[in-house]
Design a protein around this motif. Structure first.
Motif, short mmCIF file in Angstrom:
data_model
loop_
_atom_site.label_atom_id
_atom_site.label_comp_id
_atom_site.label_asym_id
_atom_site.label_seq_id
_atom_site.Cartn_x
_atom_site.Cartn_y
_atom_site.Cartn_z
N ARG A 1 -0.89 -28.65 36.75
CA ARG A 1 0.82 -28.80 36.02
C ARG A 1 1.34 -27.92 35.62
O ARG A 1 3.10 -28.34 35.19
CB ARG A 1 -0.25 -29.88 35.10
CG ARG A 1 -0.10 -31.41 35.92
CD ARG A 1 -0.56 -32.44 34.72
NE ARG A 1 -0.97 -33.90 35.44
CZ ARG A 1 -1.98 -33.97 34.97
NH1 ARG A 1 -3.29 -33.46 34.87
NH2 ARG A 1 -3.01 -35.35 35.79
N LYS B 1 2.44 -30.21 23.75
CA LYS B 1 0.85 -31.10 23.88
C LYS B 1 2.09 -32.47 24.69
O LYS B 1 1.18 -32.47 25.63
CB LYS B 1 0.38 -31.30 23.23
CG LYS B 1 -0.78 -32.28 23.36
CD LYS B 1 -1.82 -32.23 22.53
CE LYS B 1 -3.32 -33.24 22.58
NZ LYS B 1 -3.87 -32.84 20.63
N LEU B 2 2.51 -32.65 23.94
CA LEU B 2 3.28 -34.18 24.32
C LEU B 2 4.12 -33.93 25.83
O LEU B 2 3.91 -35.28 26.09
CB LEU B 2 4.30 -34.17 22.92
CG LEU B 2 5.26 -35.74 23.46
CD1 LEU B 2 4.57 -36.80 23.29
CD2 LEU B 2 6.58 -35.84 22.18
N SER C 1 2.33 -35.15 33.08
CA SER C 1 0.92 -35.27 33.78
C SER C 1 0.75 -37.02 34.51
O SER C 1 0.04 -37.44 34.98
CB SER C 1 -0.35 -35.17 32.74
OG SER C 1 -0.71 -36.10 32.06
N MET C 2 1.85 -38.22 33.76
CA MET C 2 1.50 -39.75 34.11
C MET C 2 1.58 -39.32 35.45
O MET C 2 1.27 -40.39 36.38
CB MET C 2 2.28 -40.30 33.15
CG MET C 2 1.70 -40.36 31.74
SD MET C 2 2.66 -41.12 30.84
CE MET C 2 1.78 -42.92 31.14
N HIS D 1 3.03 -32.40 28.42
CA HIS D 1 1.70 -31.96 29.14
C HIS D 1 1.70 -33.92 29.70
O HIS D 1 1.33 -34.20 29.90
CB HIS D 1 0.79 -31.13 28.07
CG HIS D 1 0.44 -30.57 29.49
ND1 HIS D 1 -0.74 -31.89 29.97
CD2 HIS D 1 0.11 -30.43 30.94
CE1 HIS D 1 -1.69 -31.53 30.74
NE2 HIS D 1 -1.53 -30.70 31.28
N SER D 2 1.76 -34.24 27.81
CA SER D 2 0.63 -35.72 28.38
C SER D 2 2.01 -36.45 29.18
O SER D 2 0.90 -37.45 29.51
CB SER D 2 0.74 -36.25 27.08
OG SER D 2 1.92 -36.18 26.25
N LYS D 3 3.39 -37.00 28.99
CA LYS D 3 3.91 -37.82 29.41
C LYS D 3 3.57 -37.21 30.51
O LYS D 3 3.59 -37.66 32.07
CB LYS D 3 5.68 -37.49 29.28
CG LYS D 3 5.61 -38.37 27.74
CD LYS D 3 5.33 -39.36 27.94
CE LYS D 3 5.50 -39.69 26.25
NZ LYS D 3 5.41 -41.06 26.47
#
Length: 406
Positions: free
Chosen positions: A259, A51-52, A58-59, A54-56
């Motif tokens: 993504r 999840k971490l 996705s920026m 993916h969040s990075k």
């Protein structure tokens, strides 16, 4: 089934005549609890890291990227982008050009990944939110600019607002090469640095430079080509449905990736590590099952008189076997339920209080505590494993009882 279960529960709660049997029974249940809780916690930590990541990513990663099935480039990228914009659920579609180049600044040089993007790209991704120095600017009508990652900024020793430009070189794709002047084999251009970004992911931070798509096309000798068309979905859009519609509209000559598919290698490694760890911990759970079998074996020996009493009362061998098989299932089920509950509790505490911190300098870490994210599919997998372990226990118990009741 009610009578064997009732007797099995009574055996589980009752005090044994030998303290060793009590101790082994407690240890067997605790072994299943600890192993199950460990599996839940470890799988949740791997989910947290996924999840971490993916969040990075996705920026800067687009919601969906379209690439050519064959070859490196899309011949008429603007037409493909226009078709994509006509699909319901697509809010933006922009062509991009990405390839390798050599960057030089004074006596410093390094290979970089040059990504040419059109106007409005900062609305398609969250690149503005990643800038740590300077601003997002690629062209002001007078000069050309580049937004570079923290890696090139440090390696080239360059910062925004420096008056000297960074030189970029790429090999010519077409034309003759003059061996007397090897420099003619290269295309070159120069840019000022307007901003430095960092998302704490090596893929982008190591060597990425953003420039205008017009400059990238000149350097790589492209006209209408692009290496990809990147899309932003409308809020609430159904991603799988949009991807299916894009595939139908564009045909098999284009590949549509979300993504996760764009970063398949990064997520594949995390998933491989996750499930290899699951297999190792599952093996430990199987080993813990032998404690359950040992406890049942001792219980069978201790209850020899009770077995004779059941026989005298007319109980069949099948009924007697069911009692001890049910005892194994009760121990496995109790350990599994308590283990999952303990694992979920530990994950909840870690998520809210960060009990276990990561080692290293907190100032240089992305996060200070191990991330966790519980997925109920993982809990179901743990339950399935526990059922398999319970089946193994019951099978061994049946074999023991068959030899005992001969």
């Amino acid at each position: 089934m009610h009578l064997p279960l009732h007797i099995a529960l009574r055996y589980l709660r009752s005090k044994k005549s030998h303290s060793a049997v009590n101790i082994i029974s407690i240890v067997s249940v605790c072994g299943v609890i600890v192993a199950t809780a460990a599996i839940v916690c470890v799988l949740s930590v791997f989910n947290g890291f996924s999840k971490l990541i993916h969040s990075k990513l996705s920026m800067l990663d687009a919601d969906i990227a379209i690439t050519a099935t064959l070859g490196k480039t899309i011949a008429d990228a603007d037409s493909v982008a226009a078709v994509a914009r006509g699909v319901a659920g697509v809010e933006m579609a922009l062509p991009v050009v990405e390839d390798n180049a050599l960057a030089m600044f004074f006596n410093y040089q390094m290979p970089v990944t040059l990504k040419g993007v059109p106007n409005g790209y900062d609305s398609l991704t969250n690149i503005r939110g990643t800038i740590i120095d300077g601003k997002y600017l690629l062209d002001d009508g007078i000069s050309q600019y580049s937004v570079i990652a923290i890696g090139p900024a440090l390696s080239l020793n360059v910062r925004p607002d420096y008056l000297k430009m960074v030189s970029l070189y790429t090999p010519r794709r077409r034309g003759n090469i003059n061996l007397a002047n090897p420099a003619t084999a290269l295309r070159s251009d120069s840019v000022f640095v307007s901003g430095v970004f960092q998302i704490e992911q090596n893929k982008y931070d190591r060597n990425t430079m953003f420039v205008s798509i017009e400059m990238a096309r000149r350097l790589f000798d492209y006209t209408t080509q692009a290496t990809a068309v990147e899309l932003r979905l409308a809020p609430g859009a159904n991603e799988p449905a949009v991807m299916a519609a894009l595939t139908d509209a564009l045909g098999e000559q284009y590949v549509v990736k979300n993504r996760l598919m764009q970063q398949a290698e990064a997520f594949r490694m995390v998933n491989i590590e996750k499930w290899v760890t699951f297999l190792l911990l599952g093996f430990i759970l199987v080993i813990a099952t032998f404690n359950v079998i040992g406890a049942l074996s001792l219980l069978i020996i201790e209850k020899t008189d009770s077995i004779d009493t059941f026989r005298n009362l007319g109980a069949s061998n099948k009924l007697i076997s069911r009692i001890f098989v049910m005892e194994g299932w009760v121990i496995s089920f109790t350990g599994t339920v308590l283990g999952i509950a303990l694992g979920l509790l530990l994950c909840l505490l870690q998520e809210h209080f960060g009990l276990i911190e990561m080692q290293g300098n907190a100032a240089t870490l992305i996060i200070t505590a191990y991330p966790v994210a519980v997925q109920w599919t993982d809990v179901l997998v743990v339950l399935a494993l526990s059922v398999a372990v319970g089946a193994l226990t019951s099978l061994v118990t049946k074999l023991i009882m068959r030899r005992k009741l001969r």
